[in-house]
Design an enzyme around this catalytic site. Structure first.
Site, PDB file in Angstrom:
ATOM      1  N   LYS A  24       0.886  -1.144  -0.031  1.00  0.00           N
ATOM      2  CA  LYS A  24       0.036   0.051   0.102  1.00  0.00           C
ATOM      3  C   LYS A  24       0.877   1.429   0.086  1.00  0.00           C
ATOM      4  O   LYS A  24       0.715   2.200  -0.806  1.00  0.00           O
ATOM      5  CB  LYS A  24      -1.057   0.157   1.145  1.00  0.00           C
ATOM      6  CG  LYS A  24      -1.802   1.270   1.368  1.00  0.00           C
ATOM      7  CD  LYS A  24      -3.042   0.919   2.414  1.00  0.00           C
ATOM      8  CE  LYS A  24      -2.750   0.887   3.578  1.00  0.00           C
ATOM      9  NZ  LYS A  24      -2.431   1.975   4.277  1.00  0.00           N
ATOM     10  N   ARG A  29       3.114   5.878  -3.146  1.00  0.00           N
ATOM     11  CA  ARG A  29       4.029   6.817  -3.665  1.00  0.00           C
ATOM     12  C   ARG A  29       4.272   6.861  -5.029  1.00  0.00           C
ATOM     13  O   ARG A  29       4.956   7.638  -5.808  1.00  0.00           O
ATOM     14  CB  ARG A  29       5.386   6.390  -2.922  1.00  0.00           C
ATOM     15  CG  ARG A  29       5.453   6.869  -1.498  1.00  0.00           C
ATOM     16  CD  ARG A  29       6.298   6.005  -0.519  1.00  0.00           C
ATOM     17  NE  ARG A  29       6.346   6.613   0.806  1.00  0.00           N
ATOM     18  CZ  ARG A  29       5.563   6.376   1.705  1.00  0.00           C
ATOM     19  NH1 ARG A  29       4.315   5.607   1.554  1.00  0.00           N
ATOM     20  NH2 ARG A  29       5.419   6.867   2.944  1.00  0.00           N
ATOM     21  N   ARG A 124      -8.494  12.249  12.714  1.00  0.00           N
ATOM     22  CA  ARG A 124      -7.053  11.592  12.842  1.00  0.00           C
ATOM     23  C   ARG A 124      -6.254  13.017  13.132  1.00  0.00           C
ATOM     24  O   ARG A 124      -6.529  14.199  12.294  1.00  0.00           O
ATOM     25  CB  ARG A 124      -6.614  10.919  11.694  1.00  0.00           C
ATOM     26  CG  ARG A 124      -7.393   9.550  11.833  1.00  0.00           C
ATOM     27  CD  ARG A 124      -6.653   8.592  11.079  1.00  0.00           C
ATOM     28  NE  ARG A 124      -5.355   8.129  10.890  1.00  0.00           N
ATOM     29  CZ  ARG A 124      -4.758   7.477  10.137  1.00  0.00           C
ATOM     30  NH1 ARG A 124      -5.329   6.916   9.049  1.00  0.00           N
ATOM     31  NH2 ARG A 124      -3.425   7.040  10.379  1.00  0.00           N
ATOM     32  N   ASP A 316       1.731  -1.195  11.950  1.00  0.00           N
ATOM     33  CA  ASP A 316       0.715  -1.704  11.540  1.00  0.00           C
ATOM     34  C   ASP A 316       0.257  -3.060  11.753  1.00  0.00           C
ATOM     35  O   ASP A 316      -1.101  -3.480  11.541  1.00  0.00           O
ATOM     36  CB  ASP A 316       0.639  -1.393   9.816  1.00  0.00           C
ATOM     37  CG  ASP A 316       0.731  -0.076   9.497  1.00  0.00           C
ATOM     38  OD1 ASP A 316      -0.037   0.857  10.388  1.00  0.00           O
ATOM     39  OD2 ASP A 316       0.877   0.421   8.491  1.00  0.00           O
ATOM     40  N   LYS A 343      -4.329   5.777  14.781  1.00  0.00           N
ATOM     41  CA  LYS A 343      -4.588   5.161  13.437  1.00  0.00           C
ATOM     42  C   LYS A 343      -5.856   5.304  13.062  1.00  0.00           C
ATOM     43  O   LYS A 343      -6.614   5.989  13.597  1.00  0.00           O
ATOM     44  CB  LYS A 343      -3.964   3.636  13.539  1.00  0.00           C
ATOM     45  CG  LYS A 343      -2.555   3.497  13.876  1.00  0.00           C
ATOM     46  CD  LYS A 343      -1.693   4.302  12.711  1.00  0.00           C
ATOM     47  CE  LYS A 343       0.055   4.094  12.960  1.00  0.00           C
ATOM     48  NZ  LYS A 343       0.505   4.866  11.811  1.00  0.00           N
ATOM     49  N   ARG A 347      -6.198   1.849  18.110  1.00  0.00           N
ATOM     50  CA  ARG A 347      -5.891   0.388  18.056  1.00  0.00           C
ATOM     51  C   ARG A 347      -5.803  -0.247  19.339  1.00  0.00           C
ATOM     52  O   ARG A 347      -5.900  -1.437  19.796  1.00  0.00           O
ATOM     53  CB  ARG A 347      -4.952   0.298  17.257  1.00  0.00           C
ATOM     54  CG  ARG A 347      -5.450   0.280  15.784  1.00  0.00           C
ATOM     55  CD  ARG A 347      -4.491   0.012  14.388  1.00  0.00           C
ATOM     56  NE  ARG A 347      -4.924   0.340  13.259  1.00  0.00           N
ATOM     57  CZ  ARG A 347      -4.229   0.187  12.225  1.00  0.00           C
ATOM     58  NH1 ARG A 347      -3.172   0.390  12.156  1.00  0.00           N
ATOM     59  NH2 ARG A 347      -4.792   0.149  10.875  1.00  0.00           N
TER      60      ARG A 347
END
Ligand code: S3P
Length: 429
Positions: A24, A29, A124, A316, A343, A347
């Protein structure tokens, strides 16, 4: 996105070979840098997940022609100064990477934009990019004054800075380095620990000059970027769910082909090894972004302490590492991971809530969690809180839980892994 409930049962078998979708971070990018390059960029194994499609949508609105076919993406870049003012608000969807990296680019454009996203994105923290970009001379503001998106960004001439980031975040680092492409001098970001370095590697591949030294990266301004071929490796963050599943399901054996094992991303493999996990690396390839095939076998795991510099390399993966910890003998302690609260969901709280609901012994702390392994798990209903990785984490837990695990809004996995449940079902048959 619809709100389908996905129902899962204990696995009686988990075996086979697979590949995981493209990375991802690298897919995002490739679209961004390809858009800022001169000429065409061809991307293969691009992640066709909702997050990366949001990035494509934003760059199309900024005037870039992007062809998206199942085989490849073609980006017809217009150079560093080739973006044009969008006719509408830019929508990053659920994607923090799109929001934060694109902000760095937009801060330097000769036009103003508004960048927003879904309900998760609008909660966020964006102060972490507003502050350094403002130090560079950017005019960037939170529209609702809460330091979250929507962001109003008015492009300005930027100055090179040396920014000492308080957090190890590749999104913050990359946002500043991308703004630095447009600055009047060199821009350096120093982090407290090294975060994923895909921006540094790929910008150099496109012809920029980025020098990395320890936890610092320095970019020189005003390079000419050239369209390139990008072959995206499989996403270790997606492989993580099958690595964990392979380790905890009795009798499991899974061969996951072509996984990116960049050391700034592969902390889960070190932790799995320290826990006693049986993972063999095959076909290791080290050109550009390193990759390997991973053979994962069911293993008796033991608890470990996870803290310090390794945290950004597995940030992650911590939710699914929690499930490995719940299956391990002894105690697992996670520290220095307060950013888990920032996140797609919080989490730490969400893991504590649903892992305990399944019968696990987990205590949330300010910067991590403590898990006493070995308690039997039982199925429950899980609301993933708009967080793809939470949905997949509890799908893995379901494989060893008695009864049924029901994941509401299970489709949130399309953010990073559209075929996740199908792959899990295929290997369990
Ligand atoms: C990402 C960086 C990490 C990671 C996210 C993707 C990236 O975020 O959690 O999934 O592509 O740069 P932070 O930079 O906020 O740690």
């Amino acid at each position: 996105m619809s709100h389908n409930t996905v129902r899962l049962k204990k696995a009686t078998r988990l075996r086979g070979e697979m590949t995981v979708p493209g990375d991802k971070s690298i897919s995002h990018r490739a679209v961004m840098f390809g858009s800022l390059a001169e000429g065409t960029t061809e991307v293969t194994n691009f992640l066709q997940g909702a997050d990366c499609l949001s990035t494509i949508d934003c760059f199309r609105r900024l005037g870039i022609e992007i062809e998206n076919t199942p085989e490849r993406i073609l980006i017809h870049g217009r150079g560093l100064h080739g973006l044009s003012a969008p006719a509408s608000v830019l929508d990053a969807g659920n994607s923090g990477t799109t929001t934060r990296l694109l902000s760095g680019i937009l801060a330097a454009q000769p036009f103003a934009t508004t960048l927003t996203g879904d309900a998760s994105i609008q909660r966020r923290p964006m102060r972490r990019i507003i502050e350094p970009l403002s130090l560079m001379g950017a005019e960037i503001a939170s529209v609702n004054g809460n330091d979250c998106a929507p962001l109003r960004i008015v492009g300005k001439p930027l100055h090179g800075i040396h920014y000492h980031s308080p957090i190890a975040s590749a999104q913050v680092k990359s946002s500043i380095l991308l703004a630095g492409l447009y600055a009047d001098g060199k821009t350096t970001v120093t982090e407290p620990a090294l975060s994923r370095n895909h921006t540094e590697i790929m910008l150099n591949h496109f012809g920029a000059r980025v020098v990395s030294e320890g936890t610092s990266a320095t970019v020189e301004p005003d390079p000419v970027l050239h369209g390139r071929k990008v072959v995206v490796p499989g996403d270790i963050s997606s492989a993580a769910f099958f690595i964990a599943a392979g380790l905890i399901v009795p009798g499991a054996e899974i061969l996951i082909r072509n996984v990116g094992i960049n050391p700034t991303r592969s902390g889960i493999l070190k932790v799995a090894e320290a826990m006693g996990g049986d993972i063999t690396y095959l076909n290791v390839r080290r050109d550009g972004e390193p990759t390997a095939d991973l053979l994962v076998k069911h293993s008796a795991l033991r608890g470990v302490t996870i803290e310090g510099k390794i945290i950004p390399t597995l940030i992650d993966e911590l939710p699914v590492i929690n499930i490995m910890a719940a299956c391990a003998e002894g105690t697992t302690v996670v520290r220095d991971a307060a950013d888990l609260r920032a996140k797609e969901s919080n989490r730490i709280d969400v893991m504590a809530r649903y892992l305990s609901a399944m019968g696990g012994d987990i205590t949330p702390t300010q910067d991590g969690m403590i898990i006493n392994g070995g308690r039997p798990l039982h199925g429950t209903a899980v609301d993933p809180h708009m967080d793809h990785r939470i949905a997949m984490t509890f799908a893995v837990a379901a494989l060893i839980a008695d009864g049924e695990t029901a994941i509401t809004d299970g489709e949130i996995v399309t953010v990073s892994y559209p075929d996740f449940y199908e792959e899990l079902a295929r290997l369990s048959r």
